[in-house]
Design a protein around this motif. Structure first.
Motif, short mmCIF file in Angstrom:
data_model
loop_
_atom_site.label_atom_id
_atom_site.label_comp_id
_atom_site.label_asym_id
_atom_site.label_seq_id
_atom_site.Cartn_x
_atom_site.Cartn_y
_atom_site.Cartn_z
N ILE A 71 0.83 -1.21 0.00
CA ILE A 71 0.00 0.00 0.00
C ILE A 71 0.86 1.26 0.00
N THR A 72 2.00 1.22 0.69
CA THR A 72 2.82 2.44 0.83
C THR A 72 4.19 2.34 0.16
N LYS A 75 4.88 3.48 -3.82
CA LYS A 75 4.79 4.94 -3.98
C LYS A 75 5.97 5.63 -3.31
N CYS A 92 -4.92 9.46 -2.63
CA CYS A 92 -4.65 9.65 -1.20
C CYS A 92 -5.73 9.00 -0.36
N GLN A 95 -5.39 5.22 -0.61
CA GLN A 95 -4.27 4.73 0.21
C GLN A 95 -4.65 4.72 1.69
N LEU A 99 -4.91 1.26 3.82
CA LEU A 99 -3.97 1.19 4.94
C LEU A 99 -4.70 0.77 6.22
N PHE A 173 3.31 9.10 3.25
CA PHE A 173 2.11 8.47 2.71
C PHE A 173 0.89 9.16 3.34
N ASN A 269 5.09 0.17 8.83
CA ASN A 269 4.70 0.03 7.43
C ASN A 269 5.68 -0.79 6.61
#
Length: 307
Positions: A71-72, A75, A92, A95, A99, A173, A269
């Motif tokens: 997810i993070t 990017k 945004c 995400q 998350l 993020f 993360n």
């Protein structure tokens, strides 16, 4: 209601040289996460010796860790190579949703895994009748459903806020605390609701897990049995600390932004999903044996094809 077209994300490091170093380090970490968790999922699903409730749950944990990191991390890696670290409003919010969806699902799954260990250690004779595949599947589905409900509440509350300049998110993020700080309205009630939601889930799950493992150790009388139980639960407790510690620090307090928040975010993360395969299963004798059998089977299959 005003919505921005995009948000600008913060950098983990101010200089291009350090950005390049961090890119290499986190790329290696992300690849390790993908390889380690994928290897566990393939091993658990393909080896008949590992078709037990514990490994079924561990396979699901590996899938969640792989999703959570994805997810993070991609990017973030792209932003290391870019001078302008921007993300669209829609991306945004997506995400932020995924998350919290995957993160909360993992919290609930860890509680399911603690219950599995409780039954295995405290009620070994009834383990297979209690922890059957149907119950395990329902509990995993409930974990995902709980994560979805938690996340949709967070996302809807965030999307209802009007945003205006400045549009700089003080993290690498999109997450609730730094994003809602950009709202051009009073966010006291929204902040209170979100802290109650995320903070309560993080803290209560952690307390339940600690209580469950403490109960397991207390219920066992013999020193030898307690030693084996502690060995079994030690990896679970390690994962709990690495995952819940940062989450409680971030979400169980008012959403004031600290400079250390970005480093704490990296821990849960990026680092924790990478370490989970090592902590949980790659040091497990049964999993190592299953991986050797899988490798041998692969070599044998290639040999037959060559012949």
């Amino acid at each position: 209601m005003i919505h921005m077209g995009e948000f600008l994300l913060a950098a983990l490091s101010p200089t291009p040289q350090s950005q390049a170093v961090l890119f290499a380090v986190f790329l290696l970490g992300y690849v390790s996460t993908l390889v380690g968790n994928t290897l566990i999922m393939v091993t658990v699903s393909s080896d008949s010796h590992l078709r037990t409730p514990m490994y079924f749950l561990l396979g699901n944990l590996s899938f969640l860790d792989l999703c959570y990191s994805t997810i993070t991390a991609p990017k973030m890696l792209l932003d290391f190579l870019s001078e302008r670290r921007s993300i669209s409003y829609q991306a945004c919010m997506a995400q932020l949703f995924f998350l919290h969806f995957v993160g909360a699902a993992e919290m609930f799954l860890l509680i399911v895994m603690a219950y599995d260990r409780y039954v295995a250690i405290c009620k070994p004779l009834h383990y297979h009748s209690i922890m059957n595949r149907t119950l395990c599947s329902w509990m995993v589905a409930a974990s995902w459903a709980g994560g979805f409900i938690h996340s949709i509440v967070q996302t809807i509350l965030t999307m209802q806020l009007p945003f205006c300049r400045p549009n700089w998110v003080d993290n690498f993020f999109c997450d609730v605390p730094p994003v809602i700080k950009l709202a051009c309205t009073d966010i006291y009630m929204v902040e209170l609701l979100m802290v109650s939601n995320s903070g309560l889930i993080s803290t209560s799950c952690f307390v339940i897990l600690v209580a469950s493992y403490t109960t397991i150790l207390v219920r066992i009388r013999s020193p030898e049995g307690r030693r084996k139980a502690l060995s079994t639960c030690a990896s679970h407790l390690t994962v709990m600390t690495l995952f819940f510690g940062p989450c409680i620090f971030i979400y169980a307090r008012p959403f004031s932004i600290f400079s250390v928040d970005k480093l704490v975010s990296v821990l849960y993360n990026i680092i924790t999903p990478m370490l989970n395969p090592l902590i949980y299963t790659l040091r497990n004798k049964e999993v190592k044996s299953a991986m050797r059998r899988l490798r041998t089977k692969g070599v044998t299959s290639r040999g037959k094809v060559t012949v």
